[in-house]
Design a protein around this motif. Structure first.
Motif, PDB file in Angstrom:
ATOM      1  N   ASP A  89       0.789  -1.226   0.000  1.00 49.65           N
ATOM      2  CA  ASP A  89       0.000   0.000   0.000  1.00 49.65           C
ATOM      3  C   ASP A  89       0.822   1.277   0.000  1.00 49.65           C
ATOM      4  O   ASP A  89       0.313   2.346  -0.334  1.00 49.65           O
ATOM      5  CB  ASP A  89      -0.928   0.023   1.215  1.00 49.65           C
ATOM      6  N   SER A  90       2.082   1.210   0.400  1.00 46.04           N
ATOM      7  CA  SER A  90       2.902   2.418   0.421  1.00 46.04           C
ATOM      8  C   SER A  90       4.374   2.043   0.390  1.00 46.04           C
ATOM      9  O   SER A  90       4.749   0.882   0.595  1.00 46.04           O
ATOM     10  CB  SER A  90       2.597   3.269   1.656  1.00 46.04           C
ATOM     11  N   MET A  91       5.182   3.066   0.145  1.00 44.51           N
ATOM     12  CA  MET A  91       6.628   2.861   0.089  1.00 44.51           C
ATOM     13  C   MET A  91       7.317   4.152   0.511  1.00 44.51           C
ATOM     14  O   MET A  91       6.914   5.245   0.108  1.00 44.51           O
ATOM     15  CB  MET A  91       7.049   2.475  -1.339  1.00 44.51           C
ATOM     16  N   ALA A  92       8.344   4.033   1.335  1.00 38.15           N
ATOM     17  CA  ALA A  92       9.153   5.180   1.738  1.00 38.15           C
ATOM     18  C   ALA A  92      10.614   4.838   1.497  1.00 38.15           C
ATOM     19  O   ALA A  92      11.014   3.671   1.594  1.00 38.15           O
ATOM     20  CB  ALA A  92       8.924   5.524   3.208  1.00 38.15           C
ATOM     21  N   SER A  93      11.419   5.835   1.168  1.00 41.06           N
ATOM     22  CA  SER A  93      12.827   5.555   0.902  1.00 41.06           C
ATOM     23  C   SER A  93      13.718   6.700   1.359  1.00 41.06           C
ATOM     24  O   SER A  93      13.278   7.849   1.480  1.00 41.06           O
ATOM     25  CB  SER A  93      13.061   5.274  -0.586  1.00 41.06           C
ATOM     26  N   ILE A  94      14.982   6.354   1.602  1.00 44.06           N
ATOM     27  CA  ILE A  94      16.056   7.318   1.831  1.00 44.06           C
ATOM     28  C   ILE A  94      17.169   6.954   0.858  1.00 44.06           C
ATOM     29  O   ILE A  94      17.645   5.810   0.863  1.00 44.06           O
ATOM     30  CB  ILE A  94      16.568   7.279   3.275  1.00 44.06           C
ATOM     31  N   ARG A  95      17.593   7.912   0.018  1.00 46.62           N
ATOM     32  CA  ARG A  95      18.544   7.615  -1.048  1.00 46.62           C
ATOM     33  C   ARG A  95      19.597   8.710  -1.175  1.00 46.62           C
ATOM     34  O   ARG A  95      19.349   9.869  -0.835  1.00 46.62           O
ATOM     35  CB  ARG A  95      17.816   7.485  -2.387  1.00 46.62           C
ATOM     36  N   MET A  96      20.741   8.328  -1.717  1.00 46.03           N
ATOM     37  CA  MET A  96      21.760   9.276  -2.140  1.00 46.03           C
ATOM     38  C   MET A  96      21.661   9.446  -3.652  1.00 46.03           C
ATOM     39  O   MET A  96      21.310   8.505  -4.373  1.00 46.03           O
ATOM     40  CB  MET A  96      23.154   8.790  -1.759  1.00 46.03           C
ATOM     41  N   ARG A  97      21.979  10.651  -4.135  1.00 44.57           N
ATOM     42  CA  ARG A  97      21.962  10.922  -5.575  1.00 44.57           C
ATOM     43  C   ARG A  97      23.311  11.511  -5.992  1.00 44.57           C
ATOM     44  O   ARG A  97      23.959  12.226  -5.226  1.00 44.57           O
ATOM     45  CB  ARG A  97      20.865  11.929  -5.947  1.00 44.57           C
ATOM     46  N   ALA A  98      23.709  11.248  -7.231  1.00 43.63           N
ATOM     47  CA  ALA A  98      24.912  11.853  -7.798  1.00 43.63           C
ATOM     48  C   ALA A  98      24.716  11.950  -9.305  1.00 43.63           C
ATOM     49  O   ALA A  98      24.198  11.019  -9.933  1.00 43.63           O
ATOM     50  CB  ALA A  98      26.154  11.023  -7.478  1.00 43.63           C
ATOM     51  N   GLY A  99      25.091  13.102  -9.869  1.00 46.52           N
ATOM     52  CA  GLY A  99      24.885  13.262 -11.296  1.00 46.52           C
ATOM     53  C   GLY A  99      25.706  14.388 -11.887  1.00 46.52           C
ATOM     54  O   GLY A  99      26.481  15.059 -11.206  1.00 46.52           O
ATOM     55  N   GLN A 100      25.505  14.598 -13.199  1.00 43.10           N
ATOM     56  CA  GLN A 100      26.225  15.609 -13.952  1.00 43.10           C
ATOM     57  C   GLN A 100      25.249  16.619 -14.556  1.00 43.10           C
ATOM     58  O   GLN A 100      24.176  16.245 -15.038  1.00 43.10           O
ATOM     59  CB  GLN A 100      27.039  14.961 -15.071  1.00 43.10           C
ATOM     60  N   VAL A 101      25.647  17.881 -14.517  1.00 44.88           N
ATOM     61  CA  VAL A 101      24.842  18.950 -15.105  1.00 44.88           C
ATOM     62  C   VAL A 101      25.175  19.061 -16.593  1.00 44.88           C
ATOM     63  O   VAL A 101      26.349  19.092 -16.980  1.00 44.88           O
ATOM     64  CB  VAL A 101      25.119  20.291 -14.405  1.00 44.88           C
ATOM     65  N   MET A 102      24.126  19.108 -17.422  1.00 40.07           N
ATOM     66  CA  MET A 102      24.262  19.308 -18.862  1.00 40.07           C
ATOM     67  C   MET A 102      23.362  20.470 -19.243  1.00 40.07           C
ATOM     68  O   MET A 102      22.156  20.291 -19.449  1.00 40.07           O
ATOM     69  CB  MET A 102      23.873  18.042 -19.633  1.00 40.07           C
TER      70      MET A 102
END
Length: 202
Positions: free
Chosen positions: A102-115
């Protein structure tokens, strides 16, 4: 396989969004943001103990929720942390049993490049999937199963402090065993989640 096809489509969408990024200088991604998302979820339910009650088969559902995060930027590289919560309705059944996510919660790290005005990123963390198990004549129980959440996306500035994004994730809700009213059950799922979102940056 369905999962492979879904992830291949994700890669194609990200490439298209990245290719549309303009050559103009990007805005500063640093700081806090909050937003909403809407999309869909697909679940592949599994039961590793066929002798007991457990979910089997596939289901799909609309999904919607909120997110909150913070970015740090160094040159064209952006790092961040994000937490989110989503509501959905994924269902499966077996003889004498009904199972829902019925539901989902998360804690995440992000990393990326600007274009240009677009950020292309990967994301990795932990998701907690709310699973309800109901056994006829025995009762029901609810638990929150932690599992891997991994994916990628692209986010683009739409205004001075508003961005729009598309992202997709693989979420593993591990197969586990539990007892409901004295009846043994076993089950888990492998989920694919697609989300479109809007963020307000502060």
């Amino acid at each position: 396989m369905p999962l492979c096809r879904q992830m291949a489509r994700l890669g194609a969408c990200i490439c298209v969004m990245a290719a549309t990024a303009g050559a103009t200088a990007g805005q500063d991604w640093s700081g806090a943001y909050a937003g909403v998302h809407l999309g869909g979820a697909y679940a592949d339910f599994t039961n590793r103990l066929p002798a007991v009650s457990g979910p089997r088969g596939n289901d799909a559902s609309l999904l919607g929720g909120v997110q909150l995060g913070y970015n740090w930027q160094s040159g064209n590289t952006v790092y961040g942390a994000e937490a989110d919560y989503s509501r959905m309705r994924l269902r499966a059944s077996s003889v004498g049993g009904n199972f829902t996510e019925d539901s989902m919660a998360s804690i995440r790290m992000r990393a990326g490049q600007v274009m240009g005005r677009t950020l292309v990123y990967g994301s990795l963390g932990v998701a907690w999937t709310e699973r309800k198990t109901a056994i006829a004549g025995a009762g029901s129980s609810t638990d929150f199963e932690p599992g891997l959440m991994a994916g990628a996306g692209a986010e683009r500035w739409l205004g001075n402090n508003v961005t729009g994004r598309f992202e997709a994730f693989y979420v593993d809700a591990p197969r586990s065993e539990r007892t409901v009213g004295g009846v043994a059950t076993s089950g888990g799922s492998r989920n694919v989640v697609y989300r479109f979102g809007l963020n307000l940056h502060f």
